[in-house]
Design an enzyme around this catalytic site. Structure first.
Site, mmCIF file in Angstrom:
data_model
loop_
_atom_site.group_PDB
_atom_site.id
_atom_site.type_symbol
_atom_site.label_atom_id
_atom_site.label_comp_id
_atom_site.label_asym_id
_atom_site.label_seq_id
_atom_site.Cartn_x
_atom_site.Cartn_y
_atom_site.Cartn_z
ATOM 1 N N SER A 169 -10.743 -4.025 -5.581
ATOM 2 C CA SER A 169 -9.814 -3.749 -6.697
ATOM 3 C C SER A 169 -8.823 -4.895 -6.898
ATOM 4 O O SER A 169 -8.162 -4.967 -7.933
ATOM 5 C CB SER A 169 -9.058 -2.452 -6.425
ATOM 6 O OG SER A 169 -8.388 -2.544 -5.189
ATOM 7 N N GLU A 170 -8.715 -5.795 -5.921
ATOM 8 C CA GLU A 170 -7.802 -6.942 -6.068
ATOM 9 C C GLU A 170 -8.519 -8.185 -6.593
ATOM 10 O O GLU A 170 -8.038 -9.300 -6.428
ATOM 11 C CB GLU A 170 -7.112 -7.252 -4.734
ATOM 12 C CG GLU A 170 -6.132 -6.195 -4.268
ATOM 13 C CD GLU A 170 -4.908 -6.018 -5.157
ATOM 14 O OE1 GLU A 170 -4.866 -6.582 -6.274
ATOM 15 O OE2 GLU A 170 -4.009 -5.286 -4.728
ATOM 16 N N HIS B 226 -3.439 -6.497 4.483
ATOM 17 C CA HIS B 226 -2.242 -5.674 4.689
ATOM 18 C C HIS B 226 -1.917 -5.688 6.188
ATOM 19 O O HIS B 226 -1.610 -4.657 6.769
ATOM 20 C CB HIS B 226 -2.492 -4.221 4.282
ATOM 21 C CG HIS B 226 -2.821 -4.011 2.842
ATOM 22 N ND1 HIS B 226 -3.051 -2.760 2.309
ATOM 23 C CD2 HIS B 226 -2.948 -4.882 1.806
ATOM 24 C CE1 HIS B 226 -3.332 -2.871 1.017
ATOM 25 N NE2 HIS B 226 -3.279 -4.149 0.686
ATOM 26 N N HIS C 55 3.616 -4.865 0.073
ATOM 27 C CA HIS C 55 2.158 -4.789 -0.058
ATOM 28 C C HIS C 55 1.431 -5.540 1.075
ATOM 29 O O HIS C 55 0.715 -4.928 1.848
ATOM 30 C CB HIS C 55 1.762 -5.338 -1.442
ATOM 31 C CG HIS C 55 0.302 -5.258 -1.756
ATOM 32 N ND1 HIS C 55 -0.195 -5.260 -3.049
ATOM 33 C CD2 HIS C 55 -0.790 -5.205 -0.956
ATOM 34 C CE1 HIS C 55 -1.513 -5.176 -3.013
ATOM 35 N NE2 HIS C 55 -1.900 -5.143 -1.757
HETATM 36 ZN ZN ZN Z 1 -3.860 -4.964 -1.150
#
Ligand code: ZN
Length: 214
Positions: free
Chosen positions: A75-76, A97, A158
């Site tokens: 999704s990034e 992360h 994040h």
């Molecule tokens: Zn992330």
């Protein structure tokens, strides 16, 4: 690029993805890796773990953001794509992360130049971009802009992202940033550490230049 190049890159991406997981930087598949390929990139799929990643689930995403196949790219992917668009020498991108990068990113301040190895990222600190929703264009643009004169940045509340000349060096930078963040958190327990001065940095970068060209 030839098909052989693609299969080599897929294999290397699997190796480095497993390495990031083994280093403990990718718990519950929160991170993602990519490398430039042709006009687009090869990127880890959403939700892959060190155990489930394989060459055939890695996704090719074109310069237009389109992809085909049964697995969905991370999704990034916009953050990765913006970095390849802005920096022709970026060949690989790692986003994690990892614990201590997240801990420091939640302060929404740069990781300061408390140790000379902060200079490994290209300057006297590692910047932190403001929080934006994951997968958003704003996050992608902010992260890409922050990597203008640095190889890594923190993403507020994040995690982190970095760019390298290949997958191995990008993973090395992600690991290094986690170590530096951990050491900063440790020294902060004794109070804010002293920072290297502009003169110290001048000497540091002169030494790095000498070492590179010597
Ligand atoms: Zn992330």
């Amino acid at each position: 690029m030839s098909l052989e190049d693609e299969s080599t890159l897929r294999r290397e991406l699997v190796v480095q993805y497993k390495r990031v997981s083994a280093l403990g930087l990718n718990e519950l598949a929160s991170g993602n890796l990519s490398c430039r390929f042709g006009d687009g990139m090869l990127i880890s799929p959403t939700g892959a773990s060190g155990e489930t990643i394989s060459e055939d689930v890695i996704v090719y995403v074109g310069a237009d953001g389109k992809w085909e196949g049964p697995t969905k790219p991370s999704s990034e992917r916009m953050m990765h794509a913006a970095i390849y668009r802005d920096y022709p020498d970026a060949r690989a991108v790692v986003h994690t992360h990892s614990d201590y990068c997240v801990a420091v990113s939640c302060q929404n301040k740069p990781l300061p130049g408390f140790h000379y190895l902060i200079g490994v990222f290209g300057g006297d600190d590692v910047p932190c971009v403001p929080y934006s929703t994951f997968g958003s264009e704003k996050l992608a643009e902010d992260a890409a802009a922050a990597l203008n004169d640095r190889s890594a940045c923190l993403l507020g509340n994040h995690g982190m992202i970095c760019r390298g000349r290949n997958l191995r060096s990008a993973v090395h930078l992600a690991h290094r940033l986690e170590i530096m963040s951990r050491q900063y958190v440790l020294t902060r327990q004794l109070g804010e550490p002293s920072h290297l001065t502009p003169a110290h940095w001048q000497d540091f970068f002169a030494k790095v230049r000498d070492a590179s060209y010597g």
